[in-house]
Scaffold this motif. Structure first.
Motif, PDB file in Angstrom:
ATOM      1  N   GLY A 266     -13.412 -11.389  26.470  1.00 31.35           N
ATOM      2  CA  GLY A 266     -12.516 -10.852  27.483  1.00 31.35           C
ATOM      3  C   GLY A 266     -12.830  -9.427  27.876  1.00 31.35           C
ATOM      4  O   GLY A 266     -12.042  -8.787  28.586  1.00 31.35           O
ATOM      5  N   GLN A 267     -13.974  -8.908  27.453  1.00 32.94           N
ATOM      6  CA  GLN A 267     -14.346  -7.521  27.731  1.00 32.94           C
ATOM      7  C   GLN A 267     -15.178  -7.438  29.009  1.00 32.94           C
ATOM      8  O   GLN A 267     -16.186  -8.150  29.145  1.00 32.94           O
ATOM      9  N   PRO A 268     -14.799  -6.577  29.957  1.00 32.81           N
ATOM     10  CA  PRO A 268     -15.504  -6.505  31.238  1.00 32.81           C
ATOM     11  C   PRO A 268     -17.008  -6.292  31.108  1.00 32.81           C
ATOM     12  O   PRO A 268     -17.789  -6.931  31.819  1.00 32.81           O
ATOM     13  N   THR A 269     -17.437  -5.403  30.213  1.00 30.18           N
ATOM     14  CA  THR A 269     -18.862  -5.137  30.063  1.00 30.18           C
ATOM     15  C   THR A 269     -19.605  -6.380  29.599  1.00 30.18           C
ATOM     16  O   THR A 269     -20.695  -6.701  30.086  1.00 30.18           O
ATOM     17  N   VAL A 270     -19.008  -7.095  28.675  1.00 28.30           N
ATOM     18  CA  VAL A 270     -19.649  -8.302  28.146  1.00 28.30           C
ATOM     19  C   VAL A 270     -19.701  -9.391  29.215  1.00 28.30           C
ATOM     20  O   VAL A 270     -20.702 -10.109  29.334  1.00 28.30           O
ATOM     21  N   ILE A 271     -18.656  -9.517  30.004  1.00 24.43           N
ATOM     22  CA  ILE A 271     -18.650 -10.509  31.074  1.00 24.43           C
ATOM     23  C   ILE A 271     -19.767 -10.227  32.075  1.00 24.43           C
ATOM     24  O   ILE A 271     -20.471 -11.148  32.530  1.00 24.43           O
ATOM     25  N   SER A 272     -19.965  -8.952  32.414  1.00 25.46           N
ATOM     26  CA  SER A 272     -21.065  -8.594  33.315  1.00 25.46           C
ATOM     27  C   SER A 272     -22.410  -8.951  32.704  1.00 25.46           C
ATOM     28  O   SER A 272     -23.323  -9.428  33.400  1.00 25.46           O
ATOM     29  N   GLN A 273     -22.558  -8.727  31.401  1.00 24.13           N
ATOM     30  CA  GLN A 273     -23.805  -9.102  30.719  1.00 24.13           C
ATOM     31  C   GLN A 273     -24.027 -10.604  30.774  1.00 24.13           C
ATOM     32  O   GLN A 273     -25.149 -11.077  30.990  1.00 24.13           O
ATOM     33  N   ALA A 274     -22.961 -11.356  30.582  1.00 28.86           N
ATOM     34  CA  ALA A 274     -23.075 -12.809  30.605  1.00 28.86           C
ATOM     35  C   ALA A 274     -23.512 -13.302  31.980  1.00 28.86           C
ATOM     36  O   ALA A 274     -24.354 -14.203  32.092  1.00 28.86           O
ATOM     37  N   ILE A 275     -22.956 -12.728  33.033  1.00 30.75           N
ATOM     38  CA  ILE A 275     -23.338 -13.107  34.393  1.00 30.75           C
ATOM     39  C   ILE A 275     -24.812 -12.789  34.636  1.00 30.75           C
ATOM     40  O   ILE A 275     -25.567 -13.613  35.185  1.00 30.75           O
ATOM     41  N   ALA A 276     -25.237 -11.600  34.208  1.00 35.32           N
ATOM     42  CA  ALA A 276     -26.631 -11.204  34.400  1.00 35.32           C
ATOM     43  C   ALA A 276     -27.595 -12.065  33.604  1.00 35.32           C
ATOM     44  O   ALA A 276     -28.761 -12.211  33.962  1.00 35.32           O
ATOM     45  N   THR A 277     -27.113 -12.644  32.527  1.00 40.61           N
ATOM     46  CA  THR A 277     -27.947 -13.469  31.651  1.00 40.61           C
ATOM     47  C   THR A 277     -28.294 -14.811  32.276  1.00 40.61           C
ATOM     48  O   THR A 277     -29.382 -15.344  32.082  1.00 40.61           O
ATOM     49  N   LEU A 278     -27.377 -15.373  33.042  1.00 37.14           N
ATOM     50  CA  LEU A 278     -27.489 -16.759  33.490  1.00 37.14           C
ATOM     51  C   LEU A 278     -28.674 -17.006  34.419  1.00 37.14           C
ATOM     52  O   LEU A 278     -29.069 -16.145  35.202  1.00 37.14           O
ATOM     53  N   ALA A 279     -29.187 -18.205  34.325  1.00 38.05           N
ATOM     54  CA  ALA A 279     -30.223 -18.666  35.245  1.00 38.05           C
ATOM     55  C   ALA A 279     -29.590 -18.987  36.602  1.00 38.05           C
ATOM     56  O   ALA A 279     -28.363 -18.948  36.760  1.00 38.05           O
ATOM     57  N   GLN A 280     -30.434 -19.306  37.585  1.00 35.60           N
ATOM     58  CA  GLN A 280     -29.935 -19.694  38.900  1.00 35.60           C
ATOM     59  C   GLN A 280     -28.953 -20.856  38.771  1.00 35.60           C
ATOM     60  O   GLN A 280     -29.178 -21.805  38.023  1.00 35.60           O
ATOM     61  N   ARG A 281     -27.835 -20.764  39.465  1.00 34.78           N
ATOM     62  CA  ARG A 281     -26.778 -21.778  39.497  1.00 34.78           C
ATOM     63  C   ARG A 281     -26.204 -22.048  38.114  1.00 34.78           C
ATOM     64  O   ARG A 281     -25.723 -23.137  37.823  1.00 34.78           O
ATOM     65  N   GLY A 282     -26.245 -21.025  37.273  1.00 33.87           N
ATOM     66  CA  GLY A 282     -25.661 -21.151  35.945  1.00 33.87           C
ATOM     67  C   GLY A 282     -24.143 -21.095  35.989  1.00 33.87           C
ATOM     68  O   GLY A 282     -23.540 -20.709  36.995  1.00 33.87           O
ATOM     69  N   THR A 283     -23.529 -21.485  34.874  1.00 31.98           N
ATOM     70  CA  THR A 283     -22.067 -21.526  34.790  1.00 31.98           C
ATOM     71  C   THR A 283     -21.583 -20.679  33.621  1.00 31.98           C
ATOM     72  O   THR A 283     -22.092 -20.794  32.500  1.00 31.98           O
ATOM     73  N   LEU A 284     -20.587 -19.834  33.885  1.00 31.76           N
ATOM     74  CA  LEU A 284     -19.969 -19.002  32.862  1.00 31.76           C
ATOM     75  C   LEU A 284     -18.544 -19.476  32.621  1.00 31.76           C
ATOM     76  O   LEU A 284     -17.745 -19.571  33.559  1.00 31.76           O
ATOM     77  N   ALA A 285     -18.219 -19.768  31.384  1.00 28.18           N
ATOM     78  CA  ALA A 285     -16.852 -20.110  31.001  1.00 28.18           C
ATOM     79  C   ALA A 285     -16.194 -18.879  30.393  1.00 28.18           C
ATOM     80  O   ALA A 285     -16.697 -18.314  29.422  1.00 28.18           O
ATOM     81  N   LEU A 286     -15.088 -18.464  30.974  1.00 34.98           N
ATOM     82  CA  LEU A 286     -14.323 -17.328  30.457  1.00 34.98           C
ATOM     83  C   LEU A 286     -13.215 -17.862  29.565  1.00 34.98           C
ATOM     84  O   LEU A 286     -12.304 -18.548  30.028  1.00 34.98           O
TER      85      LEU A 286
END
Length: 367
Positions: A266-286
């Motif tokens: 639930g940490q904003p910095t970590v969420i941004s890292q997770a988004i940057a990590t994903l491949a094209q058309r990847g999915t992030l579950a919060l």
């Protein structure tokens, strides 16, 4: 009926054991459960910090397990003597509930689970002697007590030989971690999954994704938790404090980027890292409870990233919890290895240990 409970007298206060509480007899749609074990979840700890004074004193606890002692006249799903696991409450009648998604109940997850009262505004708890109200009904249970009143929608019968310390975490933490993988992301065998935060929910996500044949990369600053992730089959465990580029470090282990990611922090910095990590058309579950988060919209747009909020693993507990028990007994969901047991009277010590990261999943044992 007189009971013992861990009471929080005001916002941020400690869990204080009291023997002078009274619980009402079950109403027609209620179930009285003698609690044998209760997991401590991050939600219990974070909610007590901001719980309003006007709804205090309060009894928390939402991962209870025990034995049914009495049922209301309308209850047919369980009977006295049944072993049960307690989970979140839903209305059972709305469109979301009737189509298999009770975690998104139209009545509102907070209205039914975090108002401090029953739906009609009453509380089943009071102080002996003066009758002053004590608030509860947390997740339709308030299981940091020797007894709790629950409902048909949040009571799931479990095998009598299943230890209550194993049954208790199924109702929230295990359900959330496993459900995020099995019900929401559904990663194909061979795909890569990054899990940010290797606490209880995160490690259950790790072991579930591994069992599905995925390449899992865990991210956590605590060495002991990274070691657990590796033990459960993660191909890599990244220390975010030791690398300059967390997203790059994860991508190095996932052929350019995982197709799926789970954020449990639930940490904003970590969420941004997770988004940057994903491949094209990847999915992030919060999954982690937090406040506001900011992210680069252009990254999300140009990479076609999907962001999905997940409550309780999008699980229908009556169906999902038996599946989790089967996985546990098959040895593919060894969540017992993250549990540390504490006697109920040490609840404040257990909460402190969890907050300090000294234990992963504390579970209280009742006499």
């Amino acid at each position: 009926m007189r009971i013992q409970a861990a009471v929080v007298e005001g916002p941020g206060g400690p869990f204080t054991l009291r023997d002078d509480l009274v619980i009402e007899a079950p109403r027609s749609d209620e179930i009285l459960v003698r609690i044998a074990a209760a997991g401590i979840c991050h939600t219990d700890l974070s909610t007590r910090l901001r719980w309003p004074q006007q709804l205090s004193p309060m009894v928390f606890g939402h991962e209870g397990a025990g034995v049914v002692e009495a049922v209301g006249d309308e209850v047919t799903s369980v009977r006295p003597g049944d072993s049960v696991c307690l989970t979140y409450r839903s209305c059972t009648d709305c469109g979301q509930c009737t189509t298999g998604h009770p975690a998104y109940c139209d009545t509102g997850i907070f209205a039914l689970n975090a108002s401090g009262t029953r739906s009609d505004g009453t509380t089943p708890l009071s102080r002996a002697g003066d009758g002053r109200p004590v608030y509860g009904s947390f997740f339709g249970q308030s299981s940091f007590a020797s007894h709790a009143l629950a409902h048909t929608s949040n009571v799931v019968k479990v095998p009598a030989d299943l230890p209550p310390t194993i049954a208790a975490p199924l109702g929230c933490g295990v359900q959330t971690g496993a459900g995020t993988i099995l019900n929401v992301l559904r990663p194909p065998r061979g795909s890569s999954v990054a899990v940010f935060g290797a606490g209880g929910v995160g490690l259950v996500s790790v072991m579930t994704a591994v069992a599905e044949g995925c390449r899992v990369i865990a991210v956590d600053p605590v060495a002991a938790r990274r070691a657990k992730a590796l033990k459960f089959g993660a191909v890599a465990a990244v220390d975010p404090q030791a690398v300059g580029d967390v997203a790059g470090a994860v991508r190095d282990h996932a052929d350019g980027g995982p197709a799926f990611a789970v954020d449990t922090t639930g940490q904003p910095t970590v969420i941004s890292q997770a988004i940057a990590t994903l491949a094209q058309r990847g999915t992030l579950a919060l999954v982690g409870v937090g406040g506001r988060a900011e992210f680069d919209i252009m990254t999300v747009l140009t990479k076609g990233i999907r962001i999905r909020g997940v409550i309780e693993g999008d699980a229908a507990p009556a169906d999902f919890i038996p599946r989790l028990i089967a996985r546990y007994r098959q040895g593919v969901l060894p969540f017992d290895e993250i549990i540390t047991e504490f006697p109920f009277h040490e609840i404040e010590d257990a909460a402190r240990a969890a907050s300090a990261g000294e234990v992963i999943k504390p579970v209280l044992r009742f006499p």
